[in-house]
Scaffold this motif. Structure first.
Motif, short mmCIF file in Angstrom:
data_model
loop_
_atom_site.label_atom_id
_atom_site.label_comp_id
_atom_site.label_asym_id
_atom_site.label_seq_id
_atom_site.Cartn_x
_atom_site.Cartn_y
_atom_site.Cartn_z
N ALA A 1 22.61 36.55 -4.02
CA ALA A 1 22.82 35.41 -4.93
C ALA A 1 22.84 35.90 -6.13
O ALA A 1 23.67 35.81 -7.28
CB ALA A 1 22.31 34.20 -4.78
N LEU A 2 21.72 36.53 -6.60
CA LEU A 2 21.37 37.22 -7.70
C LEU A 2 22.63 38.25 -8.33
O LEU A 2 23.28 38.40 -9.20
CB LEU A 2 19.89 37.77 -8.12
CG LEU A 2 19.06 37.00 -8.35
CD1 LEU A 2 17.55 37.74 -8.18
CD2 LEU A 2 18.98 36.46 -9.69
N ALA A 3 22.94 39.19 -7.39
CA ALA A 3 23.82 40.27 -7.51
C ALA A 3 25.33 39.46 -7.74
O ALA A 3 25.74 39.89 -8.73
CB ALA A 3 23.62 41.10 -6.34
N SER A 4 25.61 38.64 -6.92
CA SER A 4 26.84 37.98 -7.06
C SER A 4 26.91 37.23 -8.39
O SER A 4 28.08 37.25 -9.05
CB SER A 4 27.17 37.10 -6.04
OG SER A 4 28.22 36.14 -5.87
N ASP A 5 25.93 36.49 -8.63
CA ASP A 5 25.90 35.79 -10.10
C ASP A 5 26.00 37.00 -11.33
O ASP A 5 26.72 36.42 -12.22
CB ASP A 5 24.65 34.95 -10.15
CG ASP A 5 24.72 33.67 -9.46
OD1 ASP A 5 25.75 33.43 -8.69
OD2 ASP A 5 23.61 32.84 -9.21
N ILE B 1 28.61 37.05 -14.53
CA ILE B 1 28.07 37.15 -15.79
C ILE B 1 28.91 38.03 -16.49
O ILE B 1 29.14 38.42 -17.56
CB ILE B 1 26.47 37.17 -16.11
CG1 ILE B 1 25.85 36.05 -15.47
CG2 ILE B 1 25.97 37.58 -17.08
CD1 ILE B 1 24.39 36.05 -15.12
N ALA B 2 28.76 39.48 -15.83
CA ALA B 2 29.60 40.57 -16.19
C ALA B 2 31.04 40.43 -16.59
O ALA B 2 31.55 40.68 -17.54
CB ALA B 2 29.57 41.58 -15.18
N LYS C 1 32.28 40.64 -4.84
CA LYS C 1 31.53 39.55 -4.18
C LYS C 1 31.91 39.75 -2.77
O LYS C 1 30.98 39.52 -2.03
CB LYS C 1 32.10 38.28 -4.77
CG LYS C 1 31.68 37.75 -6.04
CD LYS C 1 31.72 36.41 -6.30
CE LYS C 1 30.89 35.92 -7.57
NZ LYS C 1 31.24 34.46 -7.79
N ARG C 2 33.03 40.00 -2.08
CA ARG C 2 33.07 40.25 -0.78
C ARG C 2 32.25 41.47 -0.29
O ARG C 2 31.73 41.20 0.68
CB ARG C 2 34.57 40.40 -0.50
CG ARG C 2 35.31 39.31 -0.56
CD ARG C 2 36.66 39.44 0.38
NE ARG C 2 37.51 40.47 -0.44
CZ ARG C 2 38.34 39.99 -1.63
NH1 ARG C 2 38.66 38.53 -1.75
NH2 ARG C 2 39.17 40.98 -1.96
N ARG C 3 32.32 42.43 -1.17
CA ARG C 3 31.20 43.85 -0.60
C ARG C 3 29.91 43.16 -0.83
O ARG C 3 29.44 43.88 0.04
CB ARG C 3 31.74 44.83 -1.65
CG ARG C 3 33.10 45.46 -1.26
CD ARG C 3 33.91 45.97 -2.67
NE ARG C 3 33.21 47.12 -3.38
CZ ARG C 3 33.54 47.25 -4.62
NH1 ARG C 3 34.55 46.96 -5.20
NH2 ARG C 3 32.87 48.07 -5.30
N ILE C 4 29.50 42.58 -1.89
CA ILE C 4 28.07 42.22 -1.93
C ILE C 4 27.75 41.36 -0.48
O ILE C 4 26.81 41.76 0.10
CB ILE C 4 27.76 41.34 -3.09
CG1 ILE C 4 27.87 42.74 -4.23
CG2 ILE C 4 26.51 40.79 -3.12
CD1 ILE C 4 27.84 41.89 -5.71
N ALA C 5 28.45 40.23 -0.37
CA ALA C 5 28.26 39.42 0.81
C ALA C 5 28.23 39.99 1.96
O ALA C 5 27.43 39.88 3.02
CB ALA C 5 29.30 38.28 0.79
N ALA C 6 28.96 41.18 2.22
CA ALA C 6 29.14 41.85 3.54
C ALA C 6 28.02 42.92 3.84
O ALA C 6 27.69 43.59 4.87
CB ALA C 6 30.56 42.76 3.70
N SER C 7 27.36 43.29 2.68
CA SER C 7 26.31 44.52 2.71
C SER C 7 25.03 44.00 3.22
O SER C 7 24.67 42.98 2.92
CB SER C 7 26.40 45.01 1.12
OG SER C 7 25.32 45.93 0.93
N GLN C 8 24.50 44.91 3.91
CA GLN C 8 23.27 45.04 4.55
C GLN C 8 22.28 45.72 3.71
O GLN C 8 21.03 45.93 4.06
CB GLN C 8 23.11 45.43 5.95
CG GLN C 8 23.95 44.51 6.76
CD GLN C 8 23.99 44.97 8.21
OE1 GLN C 8 24.32 46.01 8.67
NE2 GLN C 8 23.79 44.25 9.27
N SER C 9 22.73 46.64 2.78
CA SER C 9 21.98 47.80 2.11
C SER C 9 21.52 47.42 0.65
O SER C 9 22.56 46.96 0.04
CB SER C 9 22.59 49.05 2.50
OG SER C 9 21.78 50.12 1.59
#
Length: 250
Positions: free
Chosen positions: A94-98, A102-103, A136-144
């Motif tokens: 959630a932080l990464a997505s937010d 912001i970016a 955001k799709r890449r972040i949501a699907a990521s496990q790393s």
């Protein structure tokens, strides 16, 4: 060991890349490991210094493919460590997505100053929205944590900046040419310089804005990160050496 610090929560602890400043110092905890959160286990990996791989699942621990013999209380701590990491995972994402949102807003603001016409045309928003949705799709699907750490966020910021630079250049191109034809070479150069500034320095300014906005939320999660450090205290790898997945920077 080279501490490899990161930008967002779990990635504050587990990440690759060079040592970073900024949000990383909020919790003052570092690690040389990347973390992958798999459905069946937590996997910690680093290219140098044994153990290179550490696996945790349901109270079990193995390092470099060798099982570690654990007392019952140690099994409980390993299990709690894993549960705590999994509980932090959605907060980290959630932080990464937010941070991406912001970016994007920071880039919009830069564009509005450099090329108001492009910002008002709708082309800019369409390009930004498409890129943000993809990231955001890449972040949501990521496990790393490789995909959430500061190096990754800087790359995302650069992707956003790169997408909009041609739009800004095209927008000011005609106006700059008209100024030049009218003899205002200085004005034409100033227009081009504004767009060049977005391309050359935009990423750094965007990341500064992301870090400043997210720092309080990162700091609020530091106690959970420090709990992980306490839980690993006393654990050893298969060779009998202290297990140092996390290290305090204080």
């Amino acid at each position: 060991m080279t501490a490899r610090l990161t930008a967002f929560v779990l990635a504050l602890c587990f990440a690759g890349g060079a040592a970073a400043q900024g949000l990383d110092h909020s919790c003052r905890i570092a690690s040389s490991y990347d973390l992958t959160v798999r459905p069946d286990a937590l996997l910690f990996e680093r290219p140098e210094v044994a153990p290179r791989t550490v696996r945790m699942h349901d109270g079990s621990l193995s390092t470099d493919g060798r099982d570690v013999s654990l007392r019952p209380d140690e099994q409980d701590r390993v299990a709690l460590f894993e549960r705590s990491v999994r509980a932090l995972l959605p907060k980290a994402k959630a932080l990464a997505s937010d941070g991406v949102d912001i970016a994007a807003q920071a880039v919009r603001d830069e564009a509005a100053t450099a090329a108001p016409g492009a910002a008002a045309s709708g082309d800019l928003d369409r390009a930004l929205n498409a890129r943000v949705a993809d990231i955001k799709r890449r972040i949501a699907a990521s496990q790393s944590t490789r995909d959430w750490q500061e190096d990754a966020m800087r790359a995302y910021a650069q992707e956003i900046v790169s997408d909009i630079t041609p739009i800004l250049t095209q927008d000011v191109g005609g106006e700059a040419m008209q100024l030049a034809m009218n003899g205002d070479l200085q004005g034409a150069a100033a227009l081009r310089d504004r767009v060049a500034s977005v391309s050359s320095g935009g990423q750094a300014r965007v990341m500064t804005r992301v870090e400043n906005a997210l720092r309080p939320r990162v700091q609020a999660l530091c106690p959970s990160i420090r709990q992980l450090l306490d839980l690993e205290s006393g654990l050893r790898d298969a060779s009998g050496h202290p297990l140092l997945l996390l290290e305090s920077g204080e």
